[in-house]
Design an enzyme around this catalytic site. Sequence first.
Site, PDB file in Angstrom:
ATOM      1  N   SER A 323       0.895  -1.260  -0.029  1.00  0.00           N
ATOM      2  CA  SER A 323       0.059   0.158  -0.010  1.00  0.00           C
ATOM      3  C   SER A 323       1.005   1.166  -0.029  1.00  0.00           C
ATOM      4  O   SER A 323       1.704   1.302   0.845  1.00  0.00           O
ATOM      5  CB  SER A 323      -0.954   0.024   1.105  1.00  0.00           C
ATOM      6  OG  SER A 323      -1.629   1.213   1.214  1.00  0.00           O
ATOM      7  N   LYS A 329      -0.734  -1.752   5.712  1.00  0.00           N
ATOM      8  CA  LYS A 329      -1.678  -2.621   4.846  1.00  0.00           C
ATOM      9  C   LYS A 329      -1.078  -3.552   3.940  1.00  0.00           C
ATOM     10  O   LYS A 329      -0.095  -3.121   3.488  1.00  0.00           O
ATOM     11  CB  LYS A 329      -2.524  -1.627   4.248  1.00  0.00           C
ATOM     12  CG  LYS A 329      -3.827  -2.393   3.471  1.00  0.00           C
ATOM     13  CD  LYS A 329      -4.787  -1.548   2.830  1.00  0.00           C
ATOM     14  CE  LYS A 329      -5.677  -2.080   2.140  1.00  0.00           C
ATOM     15  NZ  LYS A 329      -5.644  -2.617   0.828  1.00  0.00           N
TER      16      LYS A 329
END
Length: 471
Positions: A323, A329
């Site tokens: 990400s 993430k």
Amino acid sequence: MTVSYRNECDSLGRIQVPDDKYWGAHTQRYLKNFEIGEKQTEKLPFVLITSFATLKKAISNVNCINKDLSPFLNSAIQQACDEIIKGTISSDNFPLGLYQSGSGTETNMNLNEVISNRSNEILGGFKGNKRPVHPIDHVNLSQSSNDTFSTAMIIATVLELVHSLLPSLQALKESLDEKAQQFDSIVKVGRTHLQDANLMTLGQEFRAFSQQIQFSMDRIRSVFPRLKLLPQGAATVGSGFNTRPNFANQVSSEISRITGIEFKSSPNKFEAIATRDSILELSGALNTIASSLFKIANDIRLLGSGPSCGFNELILPKNESVSSLLPGKFNPTQCEALTMVCSQVFGNQTTITMGCASGQLQLNSYGPIIAKNILNSIKLLSDGCKSFSNFCIKDIQANEESIDKMVNRSLFPLASMLLPKYGIAVANEVATKAYEDGISIKESALQLGVFKKETEFDELVHSQGSVGPLN
């Protein structure tokens, strides 16, 4: 850098060819007349070229055995073919693009010219004079582009299946089996229609994936009896014009000897040269395999969704930080890559179907595009399975805490377990109370007096009957 040229001749006259290349006039004219697509990407896979060289090597040996070619010339042709197969003659000597004659004539001629010119060098001559080894009279002896290209396509396809795709599928299956065994005791909520259903184990879920892969391998092997039938010896229309009576069987035996894989001569050369039905049959199997892999990858990324607001039953490997905006993430990149591979295979199937359906009369004239797409599908599935196994399946972990929470708060799966002993009325009463009061099935059953102790309920949930047939 200055490029030097030599003059080569064909039926249309003289043409200049780069002196550092082994191709000849026919290939050079193609490069002038067919400037279609990206030169680096719109090309036939090199495995087709090496398979073509394997075929030329086998045919040269058979012609020598039949005394149609001298041992002196055959020896040089053998060496030239081996150099192509081993990569000693570089791939840039085969510059032809995908879009050419539908019979693959240009590719066949490219091989003939390269083998001829290299053979003449081996025998002390030089490129371009076609002596003593001639590209047509010797390298292409007893052959037509129609039967050689289609035969080379089959050889390449079978080799890629045997040495690449089947091993990749087997490795993926073993990874799934290992995880299935590891997850056998983990009871979870099954889902149908994306709604809660009966309980099962995570191991059972992974064994279903494994069975899909086993069937995938079975599908490939089921095509082999027809796929391994070679059209070589059909000549232009299937009649075997200009070949010896046993030539086709001799070539099939020689190819089997060289590759270590059993090939047979097609019993009907007219069918073999006019159609690509066995390739289309294989493409259908590959399409089914892609569909299976698509489902497996999608299921795994769905089960790994979260970590806070998804199913969160699986913990997927964190191979890279992907990400660019959300700190910490991690995305299911291997699952996404595999589903894109499968999407491309679906598209290849459409192209192959059109190509196989579009042959006319005694020849299917879509050979290059069929070859490109079937080999591309095999390559993508082979690499995709390998990557998915190594960088996703092998390191997947079960999030047992999350799975247990979902089991304990589920309504219908747990309520259905009361049916065999207590019947539908009691099960409905327990489920309704749990739903209306916002409590668990266990709490509802205890409050209604169905169970006296919590351990009775826990034993029922983890019994064999909860995830399979009743004892």
